[in-house]
Structure formats: structure tokens, C-alpha cells
Design a protein around this motif. Structure first.
Motif, PDB file in Angstrom:
ATOM      1  N   THR A 169       0.817  -1.206   0.000  1.00  0.00           N
ATOM      2  CA  THR A 169       0.000   0.000   0.000  1.00  0.00           C
ATOM      3  C   THR A 169       0.852   1.257   0.000  1.00  0.00           C
ATOM      4  O   THR A 169       1.621   1.478   0.923  1.00  0.00           O
ATOM      5  CB  THR A 169      -0.917   0.012   1.235  1.00  0.00           C
ATOM      6  OG1 THR A 169      -1.688  -1.170   1.233  1.00  0.00           O
ATOM      7  CG2 THR A 169      -1.835   1.205   1.219  1.00  0.00           C
ATOM      8  N   TYR A 203     -10.632  -0.736  -4.142  1.00  0.00           N
ATOM      9  CA  TYR A 203     -10.392  -0.026  -5.400  1.00  0.00           C
ATOM     10  C   TYR A 203      -9.340   1.069  -5.264  1.00  0.00           C
ATOM     11  O   TYR A 203      -8.851   1.596  -6.259  1.00  0.00           O
ATOM     12  CB  TYR A 203     -11.683   0.535  -5.993  1.00  0.00           C
ATOM     13  CG  TYR A 203     -12.290   1.696  -5.244  1.00  0.00           C
ATOM     14  CD1 TYR A 203     -11.921   3.005  -5.540  1.00  0.00           C
ATOM     15  CD2 TYR A 203     -13.243   1.491  -4.256  1.00  0.00           C
ATOM     16  CE1 TYR A 203     -12.477   4.076  -4.859  1.00  0.00           C
ATOM     17  CE2 TYR A 203     -13.811   2.557  -3.580  1.00  0.00           C
ATOM     18  CZ  TYR A 203     -13.424   3.843  -3.893  1.00  0.00           C
ATOM     19  OH  TYR A 203     -13.977   4.902  -3.213  1.00  0.00           O
ATOM     20  N   ALA A 204      -8.973   1.402  -4.027  1.00  0.00           N
ATOM     21  CA  ALA A 204      -7.958   2.441  -3.806  1.00  0.00           C
ATOM     22  C   ALA A 204      -7.350   2.238  -2.423  1.00  0.00           C
ATOM     23  O   ALA A 204      -7.875   1.480  -1.606  1.00  0.00           O
ATOM     24  CB  ALA A 204      -8.570   3.838  -3.918  1.00  0.00           C
ATOM     25  N   VAL A 256      -3.323   9.344  -2.250  1.00  0.00           N
ATOM     26  CA  VAL A 256      -4.353   8.383  -2.621  1.00  0.00           C
ATOM     27  C   VAL A 256      -3.914   7.737  -3.922  1.00  0.00           C
ATOM     28  O   VAL A 256      -3.464   8.423  -4.837  1.00  0.00           O
ATOM     29  CB  VAL A 256      -5.731   9.068  -2.816  1.00  0.00           C
ATOM     30  CG1 VAL A 256      -6.781   8.057  -3.257  1.00  0.00           C
ATOM     31  CG2 VAL A 256      -6.176   9.777  -1.547  1.00  0.00           C
ATOM     32  N   MET A 257      -4.031   6.411  -3.993  1.00  0.00           N
ATOM     33  CA  MET A 257      -3.667   5.687  -5.209  1.00  0.00           C
ATOM     34  C   MET A 257      -4.750   4.665  -5.529  1.00  0.00           C
ATOM     35  O   MET A 257      -5.274   4.014  -4.630  1.00  0.00           O
ATOM     36  CB  MET A 257      -2.337   4.957  -5.023  1.00  0.00           C
ATOM     37  CG  MET A 257      -1.156   5.874  -4.829  1.00  0.00           C
ATOM     38  SD  MET A 257       0.378   4.989  -4.441  1.00  0.00           S
ATOM     39  CE  MET A 257       0.715   4.215  -6.006  1.00  0.00           C
ATOM     40  N   ASN A 258      -5.069   4.527  -6.834  1.00  0.00           N
ATOM     41  CA  ASN A 258      -5.985   3.466  -7.238  1.00  0.00           C
ATOM     42  C   ASN A 258      -5.198   2.172  -7.387  1.00  0.00           C
ATOM     43  O   ASN A 258      -3.965   2.162  -7.314  1.00  0.00           O
ATOM     44  CB  ASN A 258      -6.755   3.843  -8.505  1.00  0.00           C
ATOM     45  CG  ASN A 258      -5.845   4.008  -9.706  1.00  0.00           C
ATOM     46  OD1 ASN A 258      -4.827   3.333  -9.843  1.00  0.00           O
ATOM     47  ND2 ASN A 258      -6.217   4.910 -10.599  1.00  0.00           N
ATOM     48  N   LEU A 259      -5.898   1.059  -7.589  1.00  0.00           N
ATOM     49  CA  LEU A 259      -5.215  -0.228  -7.648  1.00  0.00           C
ATOM     50  C   LEU A 259      -4.273  -0.354  -8.836  1.00  0.00           C
ATOM     51  O   LEU A 259      -3.250  -1.029  -8.741  1.00  0.00           O
ATOM     52  CB  LEU A 259      -6.223  -1.372  -7.667  1.00  0.00           C
ATOM     53  CG  LEU A 259      -6.900  -1.652  -6.335  1.00  0.00           C
ATOM     54  CD1 LEU A 259      -7.740  -2.916  -6.415  1.00  0.00           C
ATOM     55  CD2 LEU A 259      -5.904  -1.760  -5.215  1.00  0.00           C
ATOM     56  N   HIS A 315     -12.309  12.267  -1.699  1.00  0.00           N
ATOM     57  CA  HIS A 315     -10.957  12.811  -1.739  1.00  0.00           C
ATOM     58  C   HIS A 315     -11.054  14.194  -2.352  1.00  0.00           C
ATOM     59  O   HIS A 315     -11.444  14.351  -3.506  1.00  0.00           O
ATOM     60  CB  HIS A 315     -10.048  11.906  -2.576  1.00  0.00           C
ATOM     61  CG  HIS A 315      -8.668  12.437  -2.717  1.00  0.00           C
ATOM     62  ND1 HIS A 315      -7.959  12.350  -3.879  1.00  0.00           N
ATOM     63  CD2 HIS A 315      -7.844  13.054  -1.835  1.00  0.00           C
ATOM     64  CE1 HIS A 315      -6.765  12.902  -3.716  1.00  0.00           C
ATOM     65  NE2 HIS A 315      -6.682  13.335  -2.474  1.00  0.00           N
ATOM     66  N   GLU A 369     -15.377  -0.796  -2.280  1.00  0.00           N
ATOM     67  CA  GLU A 369     -16.462  -0.318  -3.137  1.00  0.00           C
ATOM     68  C   GLU A 369     -17.659   0.248  -2.370  1.00  0.00           C
ATOM     69  O   GLU A 369     -18.264   1.221  -2.814  1.00  0.00           O
ATOM     70  CB  GLU A 369     -16.946  -1.457  -4.041  1.00  0.00           C
ATOM     71  CG  GLU A 369     -15.930  -1.914  -5.041  1.00  0.00           C
ATOM     72  CD  GLU A 369     -16.302  -3.234  -5.698  1.00  0.00           C
ATOM     73  OE1 GLU A 369     -15.967  -3.376  -6.883  1.00  0.00           O
ATOM     74  OE2 GLU A 369     -16.909  -4.097  -5.036  1.00  0.00           O
ATOM     75  N   TYR A 378      -4.991   4.707   0.676  1.00  0.00           N
ATOM     76  CA  TYR A 378      -4.547   6.064   1.001  1.00  0.00           C
ATOM     77  C   TYR A 378      -3.699   6.088   2.257  1.00  0.00           C
ATOM     78  O   TYR A 378      -3.739   5.173   3.072  1.00  0.00           O
ATOM     79  CB  TYR A 378      -5.732   7.019   1.145  1.00  0.00           C
ATOM     80  CG  TYR A 378      -6.595   6.790   2.364  1.00  0.00           C
ATOM     81  CD1 TYR A 378      -6.334   7.461   3.558  1.00  0.00           C
ATOM     82  CD2 TYR A 378      -7.681   5.917   2.324  1.00  0.00           C
ATOM     83  CE1 TYR A 378      -7.136   7.258   4.670  1.00  0.00           C
ATOM     84  CE2 TYR A 378      -8.479   5.715   3.429  1.00  0.00           C
ATOM     85  CZ  TYR A 378      -8.207   6.385   4.600  1.00  0.00           C
ATOM     86  OH  TYR A 378      -9.000   6.184   5.698  1.00  0.00           O
ATOM     87  N   ASP A 386      -2.323   1.947 -10.006  1.00  0.00           N
ATOM     88  CA  ASP A 386      -1.064   2.565  -9.559  1.00  0.00           C
ATOM     89  C   ASP A 386      -0.315   1.664  -8.578  1.00  0.00           C
ATOM     90  O   ASP A 386       0.898   1.491  -8.676  1.00  0.00           O
ATOM     91  CB  ASP A 386      -1.329   3.919  -8.900  1.00  0.00           C
ATOM     92  CG  ASP A 386      -1.902   4.949  -9.860  1.00  0.00           C
ATOM     93  OD1 ASP A 386      -1.660   4.822 -11.083  1.00  0.00           O
ATOM     94  OD2 ASP A 386      -2.579   5.872  -9.381  1.00  0.00           O
TER      95      ASP A 386
END
Length: 116
Positions: free
Chosen positions: A17, A73-74, A90-93, A50, A44, A76, A95
Motif C-alpha cells: 500500500t 479499489y484504492a 491516494v492511489m488506485n489499484l 478525496h 467499493e 490512502y 497505480d
């Protein structure tokens, strides 16, 4: 800490993460500049907002633990500085997976198991 993510496959969130952001934030925490640190997955069915341009409250995350939360799905990280300021990432999956796929930790352990 190991927590189940998508499909119940356990992964080590402290490794996968927000790898780059967390390392920087943890170093800051150890240096005494960070008062508190939160690193969490977003699922979800969580209520997550954000607002990167809101310096007082850039992240709001509400969780109902009495129900299935759905897939991640993300992720942080949110750190409160000793000076009173906040820093966050914050990053999505996609990334997170791109960082994981470049990681020297592969092909062993929880990084290999994944959570797609």
C-alpha cells in the motif's frame, strides 16, 4: 499487518500500500515531524471522498463494518504533522499494482499473491 483484500487473498498492506508515499511518511514519523499516521484500503461500498484542494480535510472515509464492504479499489495514507498540517496520498489499484509489479519483493510472499 496482514489483511484480506479482494477475493480474501491476504496481502501485507504495509509493503504494497502506497509504497513510495508510506516510506516517506514513515521516515517523517520517525523523525518526529508526524503526529499521527493512517494507511487504509478503500472498498467499493465505503463512503470515501478525496478533495485534494481542501487542506483541512482532504480525505473522508466512513466504513460500515456490519456489512460486506466489497472489493478494494484504492488505498490512502494520511499524516498529521506536528505543526498541525496534513499530508496525504491516494492511489488506485492500477497505480499500486504498477509499483508492486516493479518491486524486488516479487516473486515471493504476499506481493506475489496479489489481490486483483
Amino acid at each position: 499487518m496482514v489483511r484480506p483484500l479482494n477475493g480474501g487473498v491476504p496481502v501485507m498492506l504495509t509493503v504494497i500500500t502506497l509504497i513510495a508515499a508510506v516510506v516517506i511518511i514513515v521516515v517523517g514519523y520517525q523523525s518526529g515531524h508526524i503526529k499521527s499516521l493512517v494507511v487504509e484500503p478503500v472498498r467499493e461500498k465505503d463512503k470515501f471522498t478525496h478533495e485534494p484542494t481542501n487542506p483541512k480535510k482532504p480525505i473522508t472515509h466512513k466504513v460500515d463494518h456490519s456489512k460486506d464492504r466489497g472489493n478494494v479499489y484504492a488505498v490512502y495514507a494520511l499524516a498529521k504533522l506536528m505543526s498541525g498540517g496534513l499530508v496525504h496520498e491516494v492511489m488506485n489499484l492500477a497505480d499500486v499494482n504498477a509499483i508492486r509489479d516493479r518491486s524486488d519483493a516479487l516473486p515471493c510472499g504476499s506481493a506475489q499473491a496479489g489481490y486483483r
